[in-house]
Design a protein around this motif. Structure first.
Motif, mmCIF file in Angstrom:
data_model
loop_
_atom_site.group_PDB
_atom_site.id
_atom_site.type_symbol
_atom_site.label_atom_id
_atom_site.label_comp_id
_atom_site.label_asym_id
_atom_site.label_seq_id
_atom_site.Cartn_x
_atom_site.Cartn_y
_atom_site.Cartn_z
ATOM 1 N N SER A 1 73.061 -22.103 90.446
ATOM 2 C CA SER A 1 73.821 -23.627 90.282
ATOM 3 C C SER A 1 74.099 -23.435 88.469
ATOM 4 C CB SER A 1 72.972 -24.512 90.841
ATOM 5 O OG SER A 1 71.491 -24.898 90.298
ATOM 6 N N ALA A 2 73.876 -22.258 87.826
ATOM 7 C CA ALA A 2 73.970 -22.480 86.762
ATOM 8 C C ALA A 2 75.252 -21.584 86.484
ATOM 9 C CB ALA A 2 72.931 -21.418 86.202
ATOM 10 N N ARG A 3 75.883 -21.479 84.996
ATOM 11 C CA ARG A 3 77.024 -21.140 84.901
ATOM 12 C C ARG A 3 76.262 -19.104 84.933
ATOM 13 N NH1 ARG A 3 81.079 -22.369 82.387
ATOM 14 N NH2 ARG A 3 82.317 -20.144 81.418
ATOM 15 N N ARG A 4 75.552 -18.893 84.247
ATOM 16 C CA ARG A 4 75.509 -17.587 84.631
ATOM 17 C C ARG A 4 76.004 -17.252 85.918
ATOM 18 N NH1 ARG A 4 71.021 -13.467 82.225
ATOM 19 N NH2 ARG A 4 71.670 -11.608 83.590
ATOM 20 N N GLY A 5 74.989 -18.313 86.783
ATOM 21 C CA GLY A 5 75.065 -17.479 88.580
ATOM 22 C C GLY A 5 76.215 -17.577 89.085
ATOM 23 N N LEU A 6 76.936 -18.407 88.872
ATOM 24 C CA LEU A 6 78.542 -19.037 89.752
ATOM 25 C C LEU A 6 79.032 -17.515 88.803
ATOM 26 C CD1 LEU A 6 79.378 -22.695 88.186
ATOM 27 C CD2 LEU A 6 78.878 -21.914 90.367
ATOM 28 N N MET A 7 79.178 -17.182 87.099
ATOM 29 C CA MET A 7 79.737 -15.964 86.544
ATOM 30 C C MET A 7 79.133 -14.539 88.115
ATOM 31 S SD MET A 7 79.974 -16.861 83.155
ATOM 32 C CE MET A 7 79.980 -15.079 82.439
ATOM 33 N N GLU A 8 78.234 -14.933 87.837
ATOM 34 C CA GLU A 8 77.194 -13.175 89.464
ATOM 35 C C GLU A 8 78.553 -13.354 90.580
ATOM 36 O OE1 GLU A 8 76.230 -10.486 88.101
ATOM 37 O OE2 GLU A 8 76.624 -11.441 85.905
ATOM 38 N N THR A 9 78.567 -14.881 90.781
ATOM 39 C CA THR A 9 78.646 -14.760 92.531
ATOM 40 C C THR A 9 80.229 -14.498 92.394
ATOM 41 O OG1 THR A 9 77.553 -16.778 93.115
ATOM 42 C CG2 THR A 9 78.895 -16.869 94.409
ATOM 43 N N ARG A 10 80.907 -15.233 90.982
ATOM 44 C CA ARG A 10 82.393 -14.870 91.257
ATOM 45 C C ARG A 10 83.449 -13.146 91.436
ATOM 46 N NH1 ARG A 10 86.536 -13.619 88.105
ATOM 47 N NH2 ARG A 10 88.886 -14.612 88.011
ATOM 48 N N LYS A 11 81.581 -12.187 90.468
ATOM 49 C CA LYS A 11 82.293 -10.957 90.267
ATOM 50 C C LYS A 11 81.830 -10.649 92.064
ATOM 51 C CE LYS A 11 80.201 -10.207 86.273
ATOM 52 N NZ LYS A 11 78.424 -9.539 84.842
ATOM 53 N N LEU A 12 81.213 -11.025 93.025
ATOM 54 C CA LEU A 12 80.812 -10.412 93.690
ATOM 55 C C LEU A 12 81.647 -11.314 94.801
ATOM 56 C CD1 LEU A 12 76.934 -12.158 94.712
ATOM 57 C CD2 LEU A 12 77.914 -9.437 94.374
ATOM 58 N N ILE A 13 82.618 -12.304 94.905
ATOM 59 C CA ILE A 13 83.483 -12.579 95.544
ATOM 60 C C ILE A 13 85.066 -11.217 94.862
ATOM 61 C CG2 ILE A 13 85.413 -14.546 95.540
ATOM 62 C CD1 ILE A 13 82.999 -16.503 95.387
ATOM 63 N N GLN A 14 84.989 -11.301 93.726
ATOM 64 C CA GLN A 14 86.303 -10.592 93.525
ATOM 65 C C GLN A 14 86.122 -9.003 93.755
ATOM 66 O OE1 GLN A 14 89.079 -11.488 91.152
ATOM 67 N NE2 GLN A 14 89.307 -9.541 92.147
ATOM 68 N N ALA A 15 84.378 -7.962 93.848
ATOM 69 C CA ALA A 15 84.207 -7.221 94.973
ATOM 70 C C ALA A 15 85.036 -7.117 96.291
ATOM 71 C CB ALA A 15 83.200 -6.916 94.047
ATOM 72 N N ALA A 16 84.577 -8.411 96.717
ATOM 73 C CA ALA A 16 84.807 -8.002 98.022
ATOM 74 C C ALA A 16 86.201 -8.207 98.059
ATOM 75 C CB ALA A 16 84.246 -9.451 99.173
ATOM 76 N N MET A 17 87.114 -9.246 97.383
ATOM 77 C CA MET A 17 88.842 -8.575 97.341
ATOM 78 C C MET A 17 88.952 -7.908 97.191
ATOM 79 S SD MET A 17 89.065 -13.016 96.044
ATOM 80 C CE MET A 17 91.050 -13.009 95.435
ATOM 81 N N ASP A 18 88.652 -6.827 96.162
ATOM 82 C CA ASP A 18 89.099 -5.820 95.879
ATOM 83 C C ASP A 18 88.816 -4.572 97.343
ATOM 84 O OD1 ASP A 18 90.651 -7.199 93.448
ATOM 85 O OD2 ASP A 18 88.653 -5.944 91.781
ATOM 86 N N TYR A 19 88.257 -4.985 97.551
ATOM 87 C CA TYR A 19 86.967 -3.313 98.769
ATOM 88 C C TYR A 19 88.694 -3.548 99.116
ATOM 89 C CZ TYR A 19 85.018 -1.347 102.008
ATOM 90 O OH TYR A 19 84.641 0.013 102.440
ATOM 91 N N THR A 20 88.464 -2.097 99.366
ATOM 92 C CA THR A 20 90.035 -1.482 100.442
ATOM 93 C C THR A 20 89.075 -0.195 101.103
ATOM 94 O OG1 THR A 20 91.329 -2.289 99.012
ATOM 95 C CG2 THR A 20 91.975 -0.127 100.618
#
Length: 79
Positions: free
Chosen positions: A54-73
């Motif tokens: 619930s801090a900006r850094r945590g949101l940024m890390e969560t965004r990276k995980l979501i992006q990695a899941a979207m990019d995964y093929t």
């Protein structure tokens, strides 16, 4: 694609402090209007209760995980 909706929510929270505060204080209200899976909704409910995420850094890390899941093929099966 609901991962895109999850990424949109994270992006919005990173850009809009008022929305970020709403997401952490009242995630059910903040998530209204977004099409999310049950697991994604639970992820946001968990985010709001964690001091790290619930801090900006945590949101940024969560965004990276979501992006990695979207990019995964996955590799195509050998036949």
């Amino acid at each position: 694609m609901t991962l895109l909706n999850a990424k949109t929510i994270i992006d919005r929270a990173l850009q809009d402090v008022e929305y970020q505060n709403l997401l952490f204080a009242n995630p059910k209200t903040a998530l209204q209007g977004y099409e999310l899976t049950e697991a994604e909704t639970e992820m946001f409910l968990t985010l709001s209760s964690s001091p790290y995420t619930s801090a900006r850094r945590g949101l940024m890390e969560t965004r990276k995980l979501i992006q990695a899941a979207m990019d995964y093929t996955p590799d195509e099966p050998q036949g």
